[in-house]
Design a protein around this motif. Structure first.
Motif, PDB file in Angstrom:
ATOM      1  N   CYS A  29      82.654 -49.025  -4.093  1.00  0.00           N
ATOM      2  CA  CYS A  29      82.162 -48.273  -2.939  1.00  0.00           C
ATOM      3  C   CYS A  29      82.232 -49.130  -1.674  1.00  0.00           C
ATOM      4  O   CYS A  29      82.660 -48.655  -0.613  1.00  0.00           O
ATOM      5  CB  CYS A  29      80.734 -47.802  -3.171  1.00  0.00           C
ATOM      6  N   GLU A  30      81.820 -50.386  -1.771  1.00  0.00           N
ATOM      7  CA  GLU A  30      81.894 -51.272  -0.618  1.00  0.00           C
ATOM      8  C   GLU A  30      83.349 -51.524  -0.209  1.00  0.00           C
ATOM      9  O   GLU A  30      83.668 -51.578   0.979  1.00  0.00           O
ATOM     10  CB  GLU A  30      81.191 -52.599  -0.910  1.00  0.00           C
ATOM     11  N   ARG A  31      84.230 -51.639  -1.193  1.00  0.00           N
ATOM     12  CA  ARG A  31      85.633 -51.927  -0.879  1.00  0.00           C
ATOM     13  C   ARG A  31      86.277 -50.790  -0.096  1.00  0.00           C
ATOM     14  O   ARG A  31      86.991 -51.015   0.882  1.00  0.00           O
ATOM     15  CB  ARG A  31      86.429 -52.187  -2.162  1.00  0.00           C
ATOM     16  N   ILE A  32      85.984 -49.548  -0.499  1.00  0.00           N
ATOM     17  CA  ILE A  32      86.600 -48.406   0.186  1.00  0.00           C
ATOM     18  C   ILE A  32      85.733 -47.901   1.337  1.00  0.00           C
ATOM     19  O   ILE A  32      86.108 -46.983   2.051  1.00  0.00           O
ATOM     20  CB  ILE A  32      86.905 -47.257  -0.793  1.00  0.00           C
ATOM     21  N   ARG A  33      84.549 -48.502   1.501  1.00  0.00           N
ATOM     22  CA  ARG A  33      83.627 -48.232   2.614  1.00  0.00           C
ATOM     23  C   ARG A  33      83.086 -46.801   2.639  1.00  0.00           C
ATOM     24  O   ARG A  33      82.724 -46.275   3.668  1.00  0.00           O
ATOM     25  CB  ARG A  33      84.295 -48.593   3.949  1.00  0.00           C
ATOM     26  N   THR A  34      82.985 -46.204   1.484  1.00  0.00           N
ATOM     27  CA  THR A  34      82.341 -44.903   1.320  1.00  0.00           C
ATOM     28  C   THR A  34      82.065 -44.744  -0.171  1.00  0.00           C
ATOM     29  O   THR A  34      82.559 -45.528  -0.987  1.00  0.00           O
ATOM     30  CB  THR A  34      83.225 -43.761   1.851  1.00  0.00           C
ATOM     31  N   VAL A 192      81.536 -53.180   9.015  1.00  0.00           N
ATOM     32  CA  VAL A 192      80.189 -53.618   9.371  1.00  0.00           C
ATOM     33  C   VAL A 192      79.668 -54.653   8.382  1.00  0.00           C
ATOM     34  O   VAL A 192      80.264 -54.892   7.329  1.00  0.00           O
ATOM     35  CB  VAL A 192      79.222 -52.409   9.419  1.00  0.00           C
ATOM     36  N   GLN A 193      78.512 -55.226   8.726  1.00  0.00           N
ATOM     37  CA  GLN A 193      77.899 -56.260   7.883  1.00  0.00           C
ATOM     38  C   GLN A 193      77.274 -55.670   6.631  1.00  0.00           C
ATOM     39  O   GLN A 193      77.429 -56.202   5.534  1.00  0.00           O
ATOM     40  CB  GLN A 193      76.819 -56.993   8.688  1.00  0.00           C
ATOM     41  N   GLY A 194      76.529 -54.600   6.796  1.00  0.00           N
ATOM     42  CA  GLY A 194      75.814 -53.991   5.687  1.00  0.00           C
ATOM     43  C   GLY A 194      75.997 -52.486   5.681  1.00  0.00           C
ATOM     44  O   GLY A 194      76.577 -51.906   6.598  1.00  0.00           O
ATOM     45  N   LEU A 195      75.489 -51.844   4.629  1.00  0.00           N
ATOM     46  CA  LEU A 195      75.667 -50.401   4.444  1.00  0.00           C
ATOM     47  C   LEU A 195      77.160 -50.038   4.497  1.00  0.00           C
ATOM     48  O   LEU A 195      77.548 -48.983   5.000  1.00  0.00           O
ATOM     49  CB  LEU A 195      74.880 -49.606   5.491  1.00  0.00           C
ATOM     50  N   LYS A 196      77.960 -50.918   3.948  1.00  0.00           N
ATOM     51  CA  LYS A 196      79.411 -50.737   4.034  1.00  0.00           C
ATOM     52  C   LYS A 196      79.892 -49.471   3.350  1.00  0.00           C
ATOM     53  O   LYS A 196      80.891 -48.878   3.756  1.00  0.00           O
ATOM     54  CB  LYS A 196      80.111 -51.942   3.414  1.00  0.00           C
ATOM     55  N   ALA A 197      79.194 -49.029   2.300  1.00  0.00           N
ATOM     56  CA  ALA A 197      79.693 -47.926   1.480  1.00  0.00           C
ATOM     57  C   ALA A 197      79.203 -46.558   1.938  1.00  0.00           C
ATOM     58  O   ALA A 197      79.314 -45.585   1.192  1.00  0.00           O
ATOM     59  CB  ALA A 197      79.310 -48.144   0.020  1.00  0.00           C
TER      60      ALA A 197
END
Length: 394
Positions: A29-34, A192-197
């Motif tokens: 999820c973090e890698r694809i940012r959603t 962004v730094q956080g909440l990337k996903a």
């Protein structure tokens, strides 16, 4: 689609049932940012995604206690998952409750109530009044949950004959448009730094016709559907409860993780485990107590207002101020707890891939939100002091 039995812990259980999947998918999820399709699909198949909706839109109209505990659970699992929970679930709740019958039929009924919605409700757009609706122009940032949403919410100011409409002196009309995804242009600036996903993309529209039936007033408390007190309290209390719960959930994950780590954590040149150090023991006791106190304050403020509305009383400015201050206070306490846990965990908390590291980035991103800023506390205090009668944005 799974039907949801209306029991006290049913919705929390739906969220809890996603723990293994969310943990397994967090890195992707973090890698694809959603959120990955697997997580979104499970939110639907479990019944979680539509659970906050009015009954007519496939939900169960939960109490504030149920909403708060569900959001805490989601944020405890993962900050981005929890943030999507406070974006998608309230967005569809609001649209299902406040759209006209025609708009509800077009958005919800025509899609068998399978409607994922995200976006920005702040009125960054302008809607020129035309026959049958509005010609919408605008650009919105931080569209939380839009990465996987079929419908996008967009706040706007109606412009009639070149002038804004006014509810009262100093307070313009503010509306929300519900837009099919295909009509929206996205700018993938979510690096962004956080909440990337969270898929919180920027987006915009130019000269887009929106029928009046797919809009509703931002501050309305008059539902077309739903009988729960929440539908008669409007978007602001629901949003505030979400922000408070999210912060509490992320902080709890960090407190739980550092407590589990403490038995096996040895700092360099220290023969004693972290758990055996009195300074750690005192810090853990203090921050767990502070967390519990903040959670109880949030539950008290929101359930008190909920009970008043259920009894037919007005949702007074003082009650609204109480809820917003509780959300600000809980966020401050949660951030303090997170900082302590991060420092206590030492180098473990800086290693990529751990929930501690991800949660620390997430909480320092999510707590930057204007909805829980110091201005909110100042506005509430001014109501209590009698300096102002009301602040509609609370």
């Amino acid at each position: 689609m799974t039907s949801i039995a209306e029991t006290d812990d049913r919705i929390v259980s739906l969220a809890r049932g996603m723990r293994d999947l969310v943990a397994a998918e967090a890195a992707e999820c973090e890698r694809i940012r959603t959120l990955t399709p697997a997580v979104v699909d499970e939110m639907w198949s479990s019944g979680l995604m539509q659970s906050f909706n009015p009954v007519a839109a496939g939900g169960v109209e939960p109490s504030f206690t149920q909403m708060i505990e569900t959001w805490i659970e989601m944020a405890w699992q993962d900050g981005s998952f929890g943030w999507v929970g406070i974006a998608n679930l309230p967005s569809s709740f609001a649209a299902a409750a406040y759209l006209s019958d025609e708009g509800f039929a077009e958005v919800f009924t025509a899609n068998d109530n399978r409607v994922t919605m995200g976006g920005q409700f702040f009125p960054n757009g302008q809607g020129t009044v035309v026959d049958g609706g509005y010609l919408l122009n605008g650009a919105w940032s931080f569209g939380s949950g839009t990465g996987h949403s079929e419908y996008i919410a967009a706040g706007f100011l109606p412009i009639d004959n070149g002038e804004m409409r006014w509810i009262s002196e100093g307070l313009p009309e503010m509306h929300v448009a519900v837009l099919p995804r295909a009509q929206v242009s996205f700018n993938d600036g979510w690096h962004v730094q956080g909440l990337k996903a969270t898929g919180s993309y920027d987006y915009g529209v130019n000269d887009l016709f929106v029928p009046r039936s797919r809009t509703f007033e931002l501050f309305t408390r008059t539902p077309h559907r739903g009988t729960s007190p929440a539908t008669r309290m409007g978007m602001m209390p629901v949003t505030a409860a979400g922000h408070a719960s999210w912060a509490l959930g992320v902080a709890k994950s960090m407190l739980d993780d550092v407590q589990e780590l403490a038995a096996t954590k040895f700092r360099m040149s220290d023969m004693a485990s972290l758990a055996s150090r009195p300074t750690f023991q005192k810090g853990l006791a203090h921050h767990r107590a502070a967390w519990r106190a903040a959670r109880l304050l949030v539950l008290d403020a929101f359930t008190t207002a909920e009970a008043a509305v259920a009894a037919g009383e007005d949702l007074t400015p003082a009650l609204r101020a109480d809820m917003r201050v509780a959300a600000v206070y809980a966020t401050d306490i949660a951030r303090n707890c997170a900082e302590w846990a991060h420092l206590a965990a030492g180098t473990t908390s800086i290693r990529e891939g751990s929930r501690l590291e991800r949660a620390f980035r997430d909480i320092y991103t999510g707590t930057q939100h204007a909805f829980i800023s110091e201005k909110v506390a100042i506005d509430a205090a001014q109501i209590w002091l009698g300096i102002i009668d009301d602040q509609p944005g609370l």
